[in-house]
Design a protein around this motif. Structure first.
Motif, short mmCIF file in Angstrom:
data_model
loop_
_atom_site.label_atom_id
_atom_site.label_comp_id
_atom_site.label_asym_id
_atom_site.label_seq_id
_atom_site.Cartn_x
_atom_site.Cartn_y
_atom_site.Cartn_z
N THR A 538 -19.38 -16.87 17.32
CA THR A 538 -19.13 -15.23 17.56
C THR A 538 -17.95 -14.82 16.94
OG1 THR A 538 -20.27 -16.14 19.97
CG2 THR A 538 -18.29 -14.33 20.35
N VAL A 539 -17.56 -13.75 16.96
CA VAL A 539 -16.38 -13.37 15.86
C VAL A 539 -15.91 -11.94 16.80
CG1 VAL A 539 -16.90 -13.93 13.53
CG2 VAL A 539 -18.07 -12.17 14.25
N ILE A 540 -15.00 -11.13 17.00
CA ILE A 540 -14.35 -10.21 17.14
C ILE A 540 -14.31 -9.00 16.31
CG2 ILE A 540 -13.10 -9.26 19.24
CD1 ILE A 540 -14.53 -11.08 20.34
N SER A 541 -14.70 -7.48 16.54
CA SER A 541 -14.16 -6.77 15.17
C SER A 541 -12.94 -6.70 15.69
CB SER A 541 -15.22 -5.77 15.79
OG SER A 541 -14.88 -4.69 16.55
N LYS A 542 -12.06 -5.88 14.12
CA LYS A 542 -11.04 -5.71 14.34
C LYS A 542 -11.06 -4.30 14.56
CE LYS A 542 -10.35 -9.00 10.28
NZ LYS A 542 -9.61 -9.17 9.33
N SER A 543 -9.68 -4.28 14.93
CA SER A 543 -8.91 -3.03 15.53
C SER A 543 -9.37 -1.57 14.39
CB SER A 543 -7.64 -2.31 15.49
OG SER A 543 -6.97 -2.82 13.94
N ASN A 544 -9.93 -1.93 13.01
CA ASN A 544 -10.83 -0.77 12.53
C ASN A 544 -12.59 -1.25 12.91
OD1 ASN A 544 -10.90 -2.82 11.31
ND2 ASN A 544 -9.93 -2.38 9.59
N GLY A 545 -12.41 -1.98 13.39
CA GLY A 545 -13.99 -1.71 13.79
C GLY A 545 -14.88 -2.77 12.28
N THR A 546 -13.79 -3.61 11.38
CA THR A 546 -14.45 -4.80 10.62
C THR A 546 -14.87 -5.38 11.02
OG1 THR A 546 -12.84 -4.68 9.38
CG2 THR A 546 -14.40 -2.88 8.83
N PHE A 547 -15.13 -6.74 10.18
CA PHE A 547 -15.88 -8.58 10.48
C PHE A 547 -16.13 -8.64 9.05
CE2 PHE A 547 -19.39 -7.05 11.84
CZ PHE A 547 -20.95 -8.14 11.19
N VAL A 548 -15.37 -9.94 9.29
CA VAL A 548 -15.88 -11.10 8.83
C VAL A 548 -16.75 -12.25 9.09
CG1 VAL A 548 -14.43 -9.50 6.85
CG2 VAL A 548 -14.12 -11.83 7.80
N CYS A 549 -17.81 -12.47 8.04
CA CYS A 549 -18.62 -14.15 8.93
C CYS A 549 -19.04 -14.67 7.09
CB CYS A 549 -19.48 -14.30 10.03
SG CYS A 549 -20.68 -13.13 9.67
N GLU A 550 -19.45 -15.67 7.79
CA GLU A 550 -20.45 -16.32 6.44
C GLU A 550 -21.79 -16.75 7.23
OE1 GLU A 550 -18.26 -18.91 3.56
OE2 GLU A 550 -17.89 -19.92 4.85
N ILE A 551 -22.85 -16.81 6.69
CA ILE A 551 -23.85 -17.18 7.07
C ILE A 551 -25.20 -17.51 5.77
CG2 ILE A 551 -24.34 -14.94 8.67
CD1 ILE A 551 -26.28 -13.45 6.36
N ASN A 552 -26.29 -17.99 6.48
CA ASN A 552 -27.06 -19.34 5.26
C ASN A 552 -27.46 -18.14 4.66
OD1 ASN A 552 -28.69 -20.92 4.26
ND2 ASN A 552 -29.07 -21.93 6.44
N ARG A 553 -27.27 -18.13 3.79
CA ARG A 553 -27.90 -17.58 2.35
C ARG A 553 -30.04 -17.55 2.89
NH1 ARG A 553 -26.56 -17.36 -4.40
NH2 ARG A 553 -25.06 -16.83 -2.91
N ASP A 554 -30.51 -18.93 2.95
CA ASP A 554 -31.58 -18.63 3.02
C ASP A 554 -32.81 -18.44 4.37
OD1 ASP A 554 -31.09 -19.52 0.63
OD2 ASP A 554 -30.10 -21.71 0.78
N THR A 555 -32.58 -18.69 4.93
CA THR A 555 -32.70 -17.75 6.49
C THR A 555 -32.19 -16.56 7.16
OG1 THR A 555 -30.73 -19.26 7.95
CG2 THR A 555 -32.42 -20.79 6.77
N THR A 556 -33.46 -16.67 8.16
CA THR A 556 -32.80 -15.11 8.91
C THR A 556 -31.80 -15.32 9.95
OG1 THR A 556 -35.62 -15.22 8.83
CG2 THR A 556 -33.94 -13.37 10.20
N THR A 557 -30.51 -14.19 10.22
CA THR A 557 -29.59 -14.13 11.17
C THR A 557 -30.08 -13.18 11.77
OG1 THR A 557 -28.17 -15.33 9.04
CG2 THR A 557 -27.14 -14.47 10.67
N TYR A 558 -28.94 -13.64 12.97
CA TYR A 558 -29.48 -11.92 13.66
C TYR A 558 -28.20 -12.14 14.36
CZ TYR A 558 -34.84 -12.51 14.83
OH TYR A 558 -36.56 -12.78 14.54
N PHE A 559 -27.62 -10.71 14.86
CA PHE A 559 -26.56 -10.33 14.98
C PHE A 559 -26.52 -9.53 16.41
CE2 PHE A 559 -25.97 -9.89 10.99
CZ PHE A 559 -24.80 -10.97 10.38
#
Length: 685
Positions: A538-559
């Motif tokens: 779980t991450v929270i978007s910043k005041s400017n509406g952006t976020f950063v994270c790392e995901i597995n390059r080889d598998t499907t990811t759901y947001f």
């Protein structure tokens, strides 16, 4: 087996106050047998019941009482022979009453008469017993194959000094093994327990350090009584003791608990009877648990002869009012011989819980009495009575008593718990270099309990038991989690070394924006599901509406994005090719109302019933819905659109497992079929 919890005493120098009435009883064998049975003089009662039967072979009650008397004195073969006389006849209904069926079933188990056990089960099903009794009965006759699954975890050997008399109730005192035995004591007066016509019990001791099988125990006379003494428990560094002794209670002699304190001269001074001991009740089998200052013991009322385990806590040198351990321990029959380890695990004997035969040994964690007691299984338990287990301080073994040799006496046995030292070397699969960070978790597959959870080091030694199945899970940051089953077939202490290789995860750095109506949205919650690891971040978007994270390059990811009013979900398919030198992905997530999908659901159970349970789990918010068994049939399911779900199952002795994963992008219907081999097959459309 001499239970010695409820005592009536007959001495050879006893006198008969009413010779005429005694003569009349002897002439009428059945009447005299009933008189002896009510006095708990079962050994003599059996003789007179048999005599009564041979005078009148239509007296089926005499047959039943003869069988029960032989069982109570542990003459199991004789008991089985007398029970046979009732089987199949017009009077066999007395076998299936709630008062008699359990003793009868015990004898069938202890003589391994499986054919009659199945026949008995069918007969009882046809009889009308109350629901509670039926429930307990069927629990008692559940399949017993699981009791042999851990047979290689320990070895059992009889102690060399066992005699033709009873040896039971071991306890450790300094470097001595203290136990009680009814070996005859040199005396002009023959002391006899009227219950079984055997002698009373005295305390004996033998050194734990002795290696010579020529050494024999000697009577421990530091604490002694005229008739009965023991069992005994020590505490406060062996300076205090609580002993079970007989006391006069009207026409009977019962057992009570007495306190002793060791004086400066090394002798034991009697302090008196414990204050909660009531005159009408017998108290025995004391065990004092030092860490909690709690005394566990057995008490018995005269009404039904059954015993329960109670406890009393010592507070400011005073004993609290005894409290029963409740229905997780105490059954509708008898529980005896409590012993508690330092980690607050209770071991005890019971003939009212599901077992192999007679009294079995069980254990339960006292911190979680809402769970069921666990049968210790073979070879600790047998088809006969298994009693009074203690575990030594090192946890590797201990002692207990059993009459498994079928010679109507209890012997002492030593058991040794075998260990598998599983040395695990964890390495990077690509570089073959050791990994020194992360965690190792080991779960017992049968109980679903985590038994090891430790950090990875250069030397990872896991102490496990042979014959048990485990799930080993290795978790290291930036590596794929490795989970695999392991089971050891070795039957002795063994060291096994194994290397496992972890595969590094190819990470992609994500820079994202959360939008609502084209505007950047601050403080939005983003849940990120990595399907390959079944993990949610779980991450929270910043005041400017952006976020950063790392995901597995080889598998499907759901947001999954949500705020106080709306939520939506996005599916991110892995990108196989990136621009040279770039490991960054950019995603724009727009918040809008969540789309739901209603699908058809059908579950077909071809068996009619199963012990398995089935859930459907939303993998993002981890909410579960029980779909089998269900009180009401489920024909429709509402699921998130473009989301991800898992089907989970759990049997009686298995952990919860994922057996199917489903993406809901185009899902219209879901069918589950339970086949005769108790496996679920899933059809997705």
């Amino acid at each position: 087996m001499k239970r010695f919890v409820f005592i009536s005493i007959l001495l050879l120098f006893s006198t008969v106050t009413n010779a005429q009435s005694m003569y009349e009883l002897l002439v009428n064998s059945f009447r005299h047998a009933e008189y002896l049975y009510k006095k708990h003089s079962y050994a003599k009662a059996a003789i007179f019941y048999e005599r009564s039967y041979w005078k009148d072979t239509t007296n089926k009650l005499a047959v039943l009482r003869a069988a029960q008397s032989h069982k109570r004195t542990q003459h199991i073969i004789e008991s089985r022979l007398w029970y046979r006389k009732l089987e199949g006849g017009k009077n066999d209904q007395m076998l299936y009453s709630a008062d008699n069926v359990y003793d009868y079933f015990d004898v069938l188990k202890m003589t391994r008469d499986t054919a009659m056990i199945h026949f008995l089960r069918k007969k009882v099903i046809k009889r009308e017993l109350d629901d509670a009794t039926m429930k307990v009965f069927f629990a008692t006759i559940m399949p017993q194959k699981d009791f042999y699954s851990d047979s290689s975890t320990c070895s059992v050997t009889p102690l060399w000094f066992n005699s033709k008399y009873d040896e039971i109730c071991p306890a450790v005192y300094n470097k001595q093994l203290i136990f009680i035995s009814n070996r005859p004591r040199p005396s002009l007066v023959n002391r006899i327990n009227e219950r079984d016509s055997a002698g009373f019990f005295d305390l004996y001791a033998i050194s734990l350090d002795t290696k010579s099988k020529e050494s024999q125990p000697e009577r421990w006379t530091e604490i002694k009584n005229i008739l009965h003494e023991g069992p005994i428990t020590f505490y406060d560094n062996f300076t205090k003791a609580i002993v079970s002794r007989d006391v006069k209670a009207g026409d009977w002699r019962r057992l009570a608990l007495f306190q002793y304190i060791k004086n400066k001269n090394g002798s034991w001074d009697l302090q008196g009877k414990l204050p909660f001991c009531e005159k009408e009740i017998s108290y025995s089998h004391p065990f004092f648990h030092e860490p909690t200052k709690t005394l566990y013991f057995v008490r018995q009322m005269e009404e039904d002869g059954n015993t329960d385990i109670y406890k009393s806590v010592k507070v400011n040198d005073e004993w609290t009012t005894p409290v029963s351990l409740g229905t997780s321990v105490n059954s509708f029959r008898s529980e005896m011989f409590p012993f508690v380890t330092k980690d607050n695990r209770l071991y005890f004997s019971s003939n009212g819980l599901n077992g192999l035969g007679g009294y079995d040994l069980f254990s339960i964690q006292l911190d979680s009495l809402h769970t069921d007691a666990e049968n210790l299984g073979y070879p600790i338990n047998s088809l006969s009575d298994d009693l009074s287990l203690i575990i030594l301080a090192n946890g590797r073994g201990g002692y207990f008593a059993s009459n498994r040799n079928h010679d109507n006496k209890d012997d002492l046995y030593r058991f040794l718990i075998h260990q598998i030292r599983y040395n695990l070397s964890i390495k990077d699969k690509l570089k073959s270099t050791p990994i020194k960070t992360g965690t190792i978790k080991v779960t017992d597959y049968k109980t679903d309990q985590v038994i090891i959870n430790k950090n990875i080091t250069t030397k990872n030694e896991l102490v496990l038991k042979p014959g048990r199945k485990y799930i080993v899970e290795v978790t290291v940051p930036n590596f794929r989690t490795l989970s695999y089953p392991v089971m050891f077939t070795q039957k002795n202490d063994t060291t096994i070394s194994k290397s496992v290789f972890l595969e590094k995860i190819n990470k992609t750095f994500v820079k994202g924006k959360v939008l609502e109506d084209g505007n950047l949205l601050a403080d939005a919650k983003i849940k990120i599901l990595d399907i390959s690891a079944d993990s949610v971040e779980t991450v929270i978007s910043k005041s400017n509406g952006t976020f950063v994270c790392e995901i597995n390059r080889d598998t499907t990811t759901y947001f999954f994005i949500s705020n106080k009013t709306d939520s939506c979900i996005y599916k991110y398919v892995p990108v196989k090719k990136f621009k040279r030198g770039s490991g960054v992905a950019f995603v724009d997530l727009e918040l809008k109302p969540m789309k739901l999908r209603v699908i058809d659901f059908q579950l077909i159970d071809s068996l009619g019933s199963t012990s398995d349970s089935v859930w459907i789990r939303n993998d993002i918010d981890r909410q579960k819905l029980l779909v089998y068994p269900s009180q009401l049939p489920i024909s429709k399911l509402t699921v998130w659109d473009k989301s991800h779900y898992s089907l989970l199952t759990k049997g009686l002795n298995t952990e919860i497992e994922v057996f199917k994963t489903i993406a809901t992008d185009k899902l219209k219907s879901l069918s589950m079929i339970l086949s005769p081999n108790k496996k679920f097959f899933v059809k997705v459309e």
